[in-house]
Design a protein around this motif. Structure first.
Motif, PDB file in Angstrom:
ATOM      1  N   ILE A 701       0.828  -1.272  -0.328  1.00  0.00           N
ATOM      2  CA  ILE A 701      -0.091   0.021   0.101  1.00  0.00           C
ATOM      3  C   ILE A 701       0.815   1.148   0.019  1.00  0.00           C
ATOM      4  N   LYS A 702       0.735   2.392  -1.284  1.00  0.00           N
ATOM      5  CA  LYS A 702       1.407   3.399  -0.700  1.00  0.00           C
ATOM      6  C   LYS A 702       0.897   4.942  -1.767  1.00  0.00           C
ATOM      7  N   SER A 703       0.721   5.954  -0.765  1.00  0.00           N
ATOM      8  CA  SER A 703       0.310   7.251  -0.854  1.00  0.00           C
ATOM      9  C   SER A 703       0.504   7.390  -2.638  1.00  0.00           C
ATOM     10  N   MET A 704      -0.407   8.571  -2.686  1.00  0.00           N
ATOM     11  CA  MET A 704       0.131   8.753  -3.983  1.00  0.00           C
ATOM     12  C   MET A 704       1.192   9.163  -3.964  1.00  0.00           C
ATOM     13  N   ASN A 705       1.846  10.278  -3.104  1.00  0.00           N
ATOM     14  CA  ASN A 705       2.314  11.475  -2.699  1.00  0.00           C
ATOM     15  C   ASN A 705       4.167   9.934  -2.780  1.00  0.00           C
ATOM     16  N   TYR A 706       3.947   8.822  -2.098  1.00  0.00           N
ATOM     17  CA  TYR A 706       5.287   8.332  -1.350  1.00  0.00           C
ATOM     18  C   TYR A 706       6.379   8.565  -2.460  1.00  0.00           C
ATOM     19  N   ASP A 707       6.258   8.436  -4.040  1.00  0.00           N
ATOM     20  CA  ASP A 707       6.851   7.760  -5.394  1.00  0.00           C
ATOM     21  C   ASP A 707       7.466   9.262  -4.943  1.00  0.00           C
ATOM     22  N   LEU A 708       7.087  10.687  -4.694  1.00  0.00           N
ATOM     23  CA  LEU A 708       7.888  11.755  -4.468  1.00  0.00           C
ATOM     24  C   LEU A 708       8.948  11.896  -2.973  1.00  0.00           C
ATOM     25  N   TYR A 709       8.459  11.262  -2.510  1.00  0.00           N
ATOM     26  CA  TYR A 709       9.636  10.843  -0.763  1.00  0.00           C
ATOM     27  C   TYR A 709      10.195  10.339  -1.735  1.00  0.00           C
ATOM     28  N   TYR A 710      10.331   8.634  -2.763  1.00  0.00           N
ATOM     29  CA  TYR A 710      10.961   8.112  -2.445  1.00  0.00           C
ATOM     30  C   TYR A 710      12.575   8.774  -3.363  1.00  0.00           C
ATOM     31  N   ILE A 711      11.486   9.575  -4.649  1.00  0.00           N
ATOM     32  CA  ILE A 711      12.565  10.563  -5.913  1.00  0.00           C
ATOM     33  C   ILE A 711      13.554  11.515  -4.935  1.00  0.00           C
ATOM     34  N   LEU A 712      13.204  11.849  -3.852  1.00  0.00           N
ATOM     35  CA  LEU A 712      13.572  13.246  -3.050  1.00  0.00           C
ATOM     36  C   LEU A 712      14.632  12.062  -2.360  1.00  0.00           C
ATOM     37  N   LEU A 713      13.886  11.796  -1.893  1.00  0.00           N
ATOM     38  CA  LEU A 713      15.319  10.785  -1.097  1.00  0.00           C
ATOM     39  C   LEU A 713      16.754  10.047  -1.820  1.00  0.00           C
ATOM     40  N   HIS A 714      15.796   9.192  -3.081  1.00  0.00           N
ATOM     41  CA  HIS A 714      17.279   8.941  -4.154  1.00  0.00           C
ATOM     42  C   HIS A 714      18.054  11.076  -4.945  1.00  0.00           C
ATOM     43  N   GLU A 715      17.811  12.168  -4.940  1.00  0.00           N
ATOM     44  CA  GLU A 715      18.250  12.211  -5.331  1.00  0.00           C
ATOM     45  C   GLU A 715      18.442  13.619  -4.509  1.00  0.00           C
ATOM     46  N   TYR A 716      18.323  13.171  -2.931  1.00  0.00           N
ATOM     47  CA  TYR A 716      17.981  14.090  -1.801  1.00  0.00           C
ATOM     48  C   TYR A 716      19.304  15.486  -2.135  1.00  0.00           C
ATOM     49  N   ARG A 717      20.554  15.369  -2.186  1.00  0.00           N
ATOM     50  CA  ARG A 717      21.515  16.343  -2.019  1.00  0.00           C
ATOM     51  C   ARG A 717      21.276  16.829  -3.674  1.00  0.00           C
ATOM     52  N   PRO A 718      21.658  17.129  -4.341  1.00  0.00           N
ATOM     53  CA  PRO A 718      20.764  17.488  -5.769  1.00  0.00           C
ATOM     54  C   PRO A 718      19.879  18.557  -5.200  1.00  0.00           C
ATOM     55  N   ILE A 719      18.947  18.058  -5.080  1.00  0.00           N
ATOM     56  CA  ILE A 719      17.383  18.864  -5.047  1.00  0.00           C
ATOM     57  C   ILE A 719      17.732  19.452  -3.924  1.00  0.00           C
ATOM     58  N   LEU A 720      17.853  19.446  -2.633  1.00  0.00           N
ATOM     59  CA  LEU A 720      17.973  20.471  -2.167  1.00  0.00           C
ATOM     60  C   LEU A 720      19.329  21.150  -2.070  1.00  0.00           C
ATOM     61  N   SER A 721      20.055  20.879  -3.196  1.00  0.00           N
ATOM     62  CA  SER A 721      20.764  22.458  -3.084  1.00  0.00           C
ATOM     63  C   SER A 721      20.210  23.387  -4.305  1.00  0.00           C
ATOM     64  N   LEU A 722      19.594  22.761  -5.043  1.00  0.00           N
ATOM     65  CA  LEU A 722      18.772  23.697  -5.674  1.00  0.00           C
ATOM     66  C   LEU A 722      17.825  24.603  -4.909  1.00  0.00           C
ATOM     67  N   PHE A 723      17.166  23.588  -3.962  1.00  0.00           N
ATOM     68  CA  PHE A 723      16.374  24.206  -3.714  1.00  0.00           C
ATOM     69  C   PHE A 723      16.745  25.219  -2.339  1.00  0.00           C
ATOM     70  N   GLU A 724      17.959  24.554  -1.424  1.00  0.00           N
ATOM     71  CA  GLU A 724      18.018  26.132  -0.701  1.00  0.00           C
ATOM     72  C   GLU A 724      19.113  27.114  -1.436  1.00  0.00           C
ATOM     73  N   LYS A 725      18.938  26.979  -2.585  1.00  0.00           N
ATOM     74  CA  LYS A 725      20.275  27.976  -3.907  1.00  0.00           C
ATOM     75  C   LYS A 725      19.152  29.423  -3.907  1.00  0.00           C
ATOM     76  N   PHE A 726      17.530  28.895  -4.616  1.00  0.00           N
ATOM     77  CA  PHE A 726      16.499  29.320  -5.473  1.00  0.00           C
ATOM     78  C   PHE A 726      15.783  30.158  -4.626  1.00  0.00           C
ATOM     79  N   ILE A 727      15.358  29.520  -3.412  1.00  0.00           N
ATOM     80  CA  ILE A 727      14.041  29.518  -2.734  1.00  0.00           C
ATOM     81  C   ILE A 727      14.973  29.803  -1.293  1.00  0.00           C
ATOM     82  N   ILE A 728      15.254  31.704  -1.444  1.00  0.00           N
ATOM     83  CA  ILE A 728      15.291  32.252  -0.097  1.00  0.00           C
ATOM     84  C   ILE A 728      14.143  32.356   0.858  1.00  0.00           C
TER      85      ILE A 728
END
Length: 819
Positions: A701-728
């Motif tokens: 059983i998985k929710s509709m946003n489960y796969d987004l958590y999974y991808i964020l985990l898999h690409e955690y560092r590059p996505i977090l880097s972009l978030f902190e760079k652009f989202i002030i």
């Protein structure tokens, strides 16, 4: 006669009028016109000679039209006091010295009206195979018996020649406007202010003269339509092409105002507004209706498919393919035009103060809103034009490259490959959309469908693969999809059209919505190689933005409307392609739109990708997901959401790595805004249907946003880097920040240890299913985004026209780039 003599500043009126009984399409006239205009832009001389030609042309045009349509011309003169005053003021209605020019008709070379003025890629040689209803009213060229001292048409020159004179005048005007564009493109000189003078000298040609010309052109249009005489119907083609040439020139010069601080381009805008003072909306609508290739009893398109080309149901006047497209283009341009272009500043202020009377400010928009698509004849008028064109596009584009999904399915089943999948006729691999649905040439027995010039030697000598590539390249060089999508955008304001387009149950074998969306995916995937492709996608995305806006009347229907994706195949010609739904061939039309947007984003990833198209696609996706959050529906559990998230993440990583920060900061923030929406507790409550749900036993059983958590985990560092760079400012991104923090805490991501795979699934299920967030809808504050351009198209999705004048003009410049 010598055209050079006619362009002499000292030439008499009689000599100048002789221009219109000569071969105005031949090289001698073109050379004389070029020389006269060259003196203008090089030396700044007042164009006395060209002015005379335009003024005398207007005089003979008024006189000839007044004999052809005596009743209408008199009505115009009597009822339109402004036009009557202008005619008197400028001496435009006077007795012509017939004796001076009547001898010229013995050698008069008539213009072939079946081909218009310029016909670079038409395949129709003449009107011999175009049939019309018999005219009930014989052609009358005699003036009205009722005498009126204020209404004095000139004497008739020679029986039957008035139509030829009208054609000559229109041809001259078309060439003048085309030459204005050529001079501007080659020399960056706008000569319109020198051609259209504002003083009251009778020898000068100004805006008021042009206004009178348009008024009588409209009278001529209406008379040809009423007479319904096939021998005269070529004038409709010529009139449409003339208007198209004029509007193309004015649009090209209106753009100048955006690049320079002077008043260049102001004259073009002033002339463009005259198309609103002279209302052509009813006339253009009548041309479209009159030339519809169906009889007046209103056959369905499926009935048309059963007809041969010589069937009596097709016996009506018809216009050429390129004329048809330009007719729709003109109507959509006038209707969708921003008020800042077609309304003067003082009138715009009055409209703003009064709340904006759309009916008085834009008659073309009002005409579109009045169309009733509950009437079968209105539906047929649209379908009989759009379905063949879109079908031809699908047929060519689908065969352009192999269908990778089809190939993979064929290779996955040896038994299916051997049997040709004959035991499962409804599968993706079993349905040949081209053969069964879109091969309109075969079904209609039509041999002439002139998309392009077929004289290319590669079409005759090349291998089948080479021929297909040449055809596809030529298709992308044509504005067909751009014009059709611009028209669809224009129609989105019409409530009855939305009800017809998105009706939950379609009785048509070829539904317009399904075919349009399917074709758009092919144009989207291959848009990079063509201006018309990129701007066709842009027009499509504007239409989709309007269709899926929060105030759209079509949203409920789009949810329940089912599209068979085995028939209306998305473009799967490049990897990674979008997969089919897990729940069978029929998917919600709203989710089918999401997959089309995926195609746009996946194959827009290139160093020269179109930023505006990406922003439009992201905005449309946000709108759709927002509707799914507020009013969820059953089909959400069947969609392949992991593919949507993968598309967004890979697009985000690409633009963050390969583009300048200033260019991509807006789209980066828009992607994170979509993540914020997907992380909503509303989506956490939606449990996706497992692919093996039909097997007895327990399932993950998985929710509709489960796969987004999974991808964020898999690409955690590059996505977090972009978030902190652009989202002030993180005011709009509390859930996204919380998701990063939870992932870091649960998986101890701050150290370098590998993650234990055995804990990933249960941990992510806990994060996605058992969210502690308050279950409330996402409400992003547009004023708290970090960048002013973030979701700039979100506001426009609820308006009836392009709010940004620059957006509209840019699109039209590319539309007119190949005339």
């Amino acid at each position: 006669m010598s055209f050079t003599e006619a362009f002499d500043p000292n030439a008499s009126s009689a000599i100048v009028r002789n221009v219109f009984v000569g071969d105005v399409l031949g090289p001698p006239f073109q050379a004389a016109l070029d020389k006269a205009l060259e003196q203008l832009w090089k030396h700044g001389h007042i164009p006395t000679s060209t002015q005379k030609v335009l003024v005398e042309g207007l005089r003979v045009f008024i006189s000839s039209v007044s004999r052809i349509a005596a009743g209408r011309a008199k009505q115009l003169f009597d009822e339109d006091h402004e036009i009557a005053q202008l005619i008197r003021q400028h001496g435009l209605f006077e007795e012509l010295p017939v004796d001076d020019i009547s001898d010229s008709f013995s050698s008069f070379k008539k213009i072939d009206l079946s081909k218009g003025f310029t016909d670079p890629f038409s395949q129709v040689d003449d009107l011999s195979d175009v049939t019309a209803f018999p005219s009930d009213t014989p052609l009358s060229s005699e003036p009205s018996e009722k005498k009126d001292q204020s209404f004095k048409p000139a004497p008739k020159i020679k029986d039957g020649d008035d139509f030829s004179i009208v054609a000559s005048v229109m041809a001259v005007y078309a060439q003048v406007f085309r030459e204005v564009t050529t001079i501007f493109d080659n020399n960056k000189v706008d000569i319109l202010p020198l051609l259209f003078l504002d003083n009251r000298d009778e020898s000068n040609f100004g805006e008021e003269h042009f206004h009178v010309f348009l008024a009588y052109l409209n009278v001529f249009y209406c008379e040809i339509l009423d007479q319904n005489d096939r021998s005269r119907f070529g004038h409709i083609d010529s009139s449409v092409l003339l208007m198209y040439d004029i509007v193309a020139t004015l649009v090209r010069l209106m753009a100048v105002e955006r690049y320079v601080s002077s008043q260049q381009g102001a004259k073009a805008k002033a002339l463009f507004r005259l198309f609103y003072k002279t209302d052509f909306s009813a006339t253009l609508e009548a041309v479209i209706a009159t030339t519809t290739p169906l009889n007046w009893q209103g056959y369905l398109a499926e009935d048309l498919l059963k007809c041969s080309h010589n069937d009596n149901t097709l016996l009506i006047p018809q216009i050429e393919y390129k004329t048809l497209l330009r007719l729709y283009a003109l109507f959509s341009i006038f209707s969708s035009c921003p008020a800042t272009i077609h309304t003067q500043q003082k009138d715009l202020y009055i409209l703003d103060m009064s709340g904006g009377n759309e009916q008085s400010s834009n008659p073309y928009k009002d005409c579109v809103n009045r169309l009733d698509f509950s009437q079968i004849i209105t539906v047929n008028t649209l379908r009989s034009r759009f379905i063949p064109i879109l079908s031809a596009l699908f047929t060519v584009l689908y065969q352009y490259q192999p269908d990778l999904l089809l190939a993979s399915m064929n290779h996955s089943s040896f038994f299916g490959w051997i049997t040709g999948h004959s035991f499962a006729p409804d599968l993706y691999v079993s349905i040949d959309t081209v053969a069964e649905y879109t091969d309109m040439e075969e079904r209609l027995k039509i041999t002439k469908f002139p998309f392009f010039d077929t004289s290319d030697s590669r079409l005759e000598r090349g291998t089948p693969k080479e021929v297909q590539k040449v055809i596809c390249k030529k298709i992308y060089e044509l504005p067909s999809f751009l014009i059709l999508s611009l028209t669809m955008y224009d129609l989105m304001r019409n409530k009855s059209f939305l009800e017809y387009l998105t009706a939950p149950e379609s009785s048509s074998k070829i539904p317009l919505l399904d075919l349009w969306l399917s074709v758009s995916s092919y144009i989207s995937q291959h848009q990079k190689g063509s201006h018309f492709g990129r701007y066709g996608v842009k027009a499509f995305l504007f239409a989709l933005l309007k269709l899926t806006s929060k105030n759209s009347l079509a949203l409920a229907n789009l949810k329940t409307r089912q599209i068979n994706e085995n028939v209306w195949k998305l473009c799967h010609q490049k990897a990674p392609f979008v997969s089919l739904s897990a729940n069978g061939p029929k998917v919600s039309a709203l989710l089918y739109c999401v997959d089309v947007l995926q195609v746009t984003l996946r194959f827009n990833i290139a160093k020269n990708f179109n930023l505006d198209n990406a922003k439009l696609a992201l905005t449309a996706m946000y709108q759709i997901l927002k509707e799914c959050e507020v009013r969820p529906f059953e089909d959400l559990i069947n969609h392949q959401w992991n593919e949507v998230y993968n598309t967004l993440v890979h697009f985000l990583l690409f633009v963050g790595k390969n583009r300048n920060n200033e260019d991509v900061k807006y789209v980066v923030e828009e992607v994170f805004a979509i993540f914020e929406l997907i992380l909503s507790p509303s989506f956490a409550k939606i449990i996706e249907k497992s692919p093996d749900y039909y097997i007895v036993g327990s399932h993950d059983i998985k929710s509709m946003n489960y796969d987004l958590y999974y991808i964020l985990l898999h690409e955690y560092r590059p996505i977090l880097s972009l978030f902190e760079k652009f989202i002030i400012d993180e005011s709009n991104f509390k859930r996204t920040r919380s998701a990063f923090d939870r992932l870091a805490k649960e998986f101890n991501l701050n150290n370098s240890k590998e993650i234990d795979e055995s804990v990933v699934v249960p941990t992510l299920n806990r994060l996605s299913l058992l969210s502690d967030d308050v279950a409330e809808d996402t409400n992003l504050d547009l004023s708290k985004f970090n960048y002013a351009e973030t979701f700039k198209f979100l506001k426009e999705s609820d308006t009836g026209c392009f709010e940004e004048e620059a957006e509209f003009i840019d699109l039209l410049i590319h539309l007119f780039s190949k005339r």
